[in-house]
Design a protein around this motif. Structure first.
Motif, mmCIF file in Angstrom:
data_model
loop_
_atom_site.group_PDB
_atom_site.id
_atom_site.type_symbol
_atom_site.label_atom_id
_atom_site.label_comp_id
_atom_site.label_asym_id
_atom_site.label_seq_id
_atom_site.Cartn_x
_atom_site.Cartn_y
_atom_site.Cartn_z
ATOM 1 N N ALA A 8 -22.455 -2.346 -5.699
ATOM 2 C CA ALA A 8 -21.045 -2.640 -5.978
ATOM 3 C C ALA A 8 -20.780 -4.138 -5.896
ATOM 4 O O ALA A 8 -20.044 -4.699 -6.716
ATOM 5 N N LEU A 9 -21.400 -4.789 -4.905
ATOM 6 C CA LEU A 9 -21.254 -6.236 -4.756
ATOM 7 C C LEU A 9 -21.800 -6.954 -5.994
ATOM 8 O O LEU A 9 -21.212 -7.938 -6.467
ATOM 9 N N ARG A 53 -21.968 -5.710 -9.038
ATOM 10 C CA ARG A 53 -21.066 -5.473 -10.169
ATOM 11 C C ARG A 53 -19.837 -6.377 -10.105
ATOM 12 O O ARG A 53 -19.318 -6.815 -11.131
ATOM 13 N N GLN A 54 -19.401 -6.653 -8.904
ATOM 14 C CA GLN A 54 -18.186 -7.447 -8.727
ATOM 15 C C GLN A 54 -18.420 -8.943 -8.863
ATOM 16 O O GLN A 54 -17.481 -9.692 -9.165
ATOM 17 N N HIS A 55 -19.657 -9.393 -8.624
ATOM 18 C CA HIS A 55 -19.944 -10.829 -8.625
ATOM 19 C C HIS A 55 -21.191 -11.100 -9.461
ATOM 20 O O HIS A 55 -22.300 -10.702 -9.095
#
Length: 322
Positions: A243-244, A246-248
């Motif tokens: 998730a990290l 995908r976000q950055h």
């Protein structure tokens, strides 16, 4: 004429004289060897004031950030207070607010954060058992902005401390610990520098904190995190790390397993060798390496040979005591 305070006494020291010599004239003997800033035998810490930049020449950035300096090359400019050579570490008390299993033998432990407690992401704290006689070090996976302290505990067979933490300590119980230590932590002095984070098992804990702190600080350089385990069952926080990523866009996560099939998007093999093959161009990067001593040593060799200078390699080797 600057005043230097040390162990309850204050001494006048000339600006044009080396601090080590000035203190010696006052009868204060600081251990030394080379007298030229090379051996670091006289390494000391300032608790009040700021050491002159020249007195920190050759020190790692993480030591500079904690106000360490070298008296043998220091010409004091302003008043300073030096830490005593033998310091009583500050103790804190916290309560258990969360306890759950990350995988079959890794415990997630979250503690309340005491008022005034500060640390750098990637540092460790020393937990004390209920008797106060047993002390073990555990790295922090949380960051300063979190309202809790997070630890990842490996359940060591017959381990006294991990056994107590995993089997006996309950939610709501109080636990004592000693202030944060360690020099393997993130600094935002170069936000364009590429970061390589690699570790195995609970070595993920400090790396997770470092990665989150770098992102929260607005780090712009590429951040690669390689997490290794013996098999897929030993991995954890995969969803959080994906998730990290995908976000950055500048954050990249790779799961590594030594045996069996790797998870989707992961790699199979020894993590030290996988770094050579898949980390890409590393020259000019900064590396953070965590895990058992043998693996950390092997990873250090790998990234050094790949072009990362020793000054830019920060390592935290975990040892497990039965």
């Amino acid at each position: 004429m600057p005043n230097i305070s040390f162990e309850g006494k204050t001494y006048h020291c000339d600006e044009d004289k080396i601090l080590l010599d000035s203190l010696a004239e006052h009868g204060v003997n600081i251990p030394f060897s080379c007298r030229g800033g090379a051996c670091h035998a006289c390494l000391s810490k300032i608790t009040k004031g700021t050491p002159p930049p020249a007195s920190q020449m050759g020190l790692r950035d993480t030591l500079k950030a904690q106000n360490y300096f070298l008296p043998c090359i220091c010409k004091p400019i302003t008043d300073m207070t030096m830490a005593a050579k033998v310091q009583q570490p500050m103790s804190y008390a916290a309560s258990v607010i969360e306890k759950s299993w990350l995988n079959a033998n890794t415990l997630l432990l979250r503690l309340s954060k005491p008022a005034g407690f500060r640390y750098h992401a990637g540092q460790f704290i020393n937990l004390m058992d209920e008797t106060g006689n047993l002390i073990r070090s555990y790295s922090l996976a949380s960051i300063q902005s979190d309202d809790f302290l997070e630890l990842h505990i490996k359940h060591v067979p017959d381990g006294k401390m991990s056994g107590w933490l995993c089997d006996s300590l309950k939610r709501g119980d109080d636990i004592a610990f000693v202030e944060a230590s360690g020099n393997c932590f993130y600094l935002d002095n170069d936000k364009e520098q590429a970061l390589l984070l690699a570790g195995a098992g609970t070595g993920l804990a400090p790396l997770y904190g470092i990665a989150r702190e770098a992102i929260a600080s607005g780090h712009q350089g590429k951040i690669q995190l390689f997490h290794g385990a013996l098999a897929k069952e030993g991995l954890y926080y995969e969803d959080e790390l994906k998730a990290l990523a995908r976000q950055h866009a500048n954050f990249h996560y790779t799961a590594c397993v030594l045996h069996g099939q790797a998870p989707e998007g992961g790699l199979q093999g020894s993590i030290d060798q996988l770094l050579k093959q898949h980390a890409g161009e590393l020259k000019g990067s900064r590396a953070y390496l965590c895990g058992d001593p043998g693996l950390v040593s092997s990873m250090q060799q790998s990234v050094f040979c790949a072009g990362i200078s020793m000054q830019e390699i920060y390592a935290d080797a975990f040892t497990f005591t039965p």
